[in-house]
Write an enzyme that holds these catalytic residues in place. Structure first.
Site: not given
Ligand code: AMP
Ligand code: ZN
Length: 118
Positions: A35-36, A91, A97-98, A104-106
């Site tokens: 995750d960035i 999410n 909070g998506q 995606h799975l955190h």
């Molecule tokens: P969500 O809030 O569950 O939709 O999570 C989206 C996630 O994507 C967040 O934790 C962001 O930090 C992550 N994210 C957004 N852009 C990127 C990217 N280019 N590379 C890696 N993670 C990202």
């Protein structure tokens, strides 16, 4: 065909390699990358390579891919030495909070997690 890559979807671009990421784990269905904006010492995202907006759109035919996401997360957690545990989060939608609308799975680990989440 709703599961085809969407040209404007960030995670479709990552899955296709158009946006480079550290590919921590990859198989025919799933890709894992950092995750960035990490919220824990280890914070990885696991995505299906095929576009699926969220769990709201999930139907029975997605079952193999959804199962593989969780199995891959368990494998990545081992690879990252998270034997003490970790948290898996999906999410969904505004109340969930998506922010990126490709499922995606955190995978979060490396510190104790709080409950309930915010
Ligand atoms: P969500 O809030 O569950 O939709 O999570 C989206 C996630 O994507 C967040 O934790 C962001 O930090 C992550 N994210 C957004 N852009 C990127 C990217 N280019 N590379 C890696 N993670 C990202
Ligand atoms: Zn997508």
């Amino acid at each position: 065909m709703p599961d085809q890559a969407l040209p404007d979807c960030l995670f479709c671009k990552i899955a296709l390699g158009a946006i480079p990421v550290e590919r921590i784990y990859e198989d025919d269905l799933v890709l894992a990358f950092p995750d960035i904006n990490p919220q824990a010492p280890q914070h990885l995202l696991l995505i299906p390579k095929q576009h699926l907006a969220s769990t709201r759109e999930a139907i029975a035919e997605h079952t193999p891919m959804l199962g593989r996401l969780v199995a891959a997360a368990a494998q990545v957690a081992l690879q990252k030495h998270l034997q003490n545990g970790y948290r898996l989060v999906i999410n969904t939608g505004p109340d969930g909070g998506q922010t990126v609308h490709h499922l995606h799975l955190h995978l979060l680990g490396g510190r104790p997690m709080n409950w309930p989440p915010g």
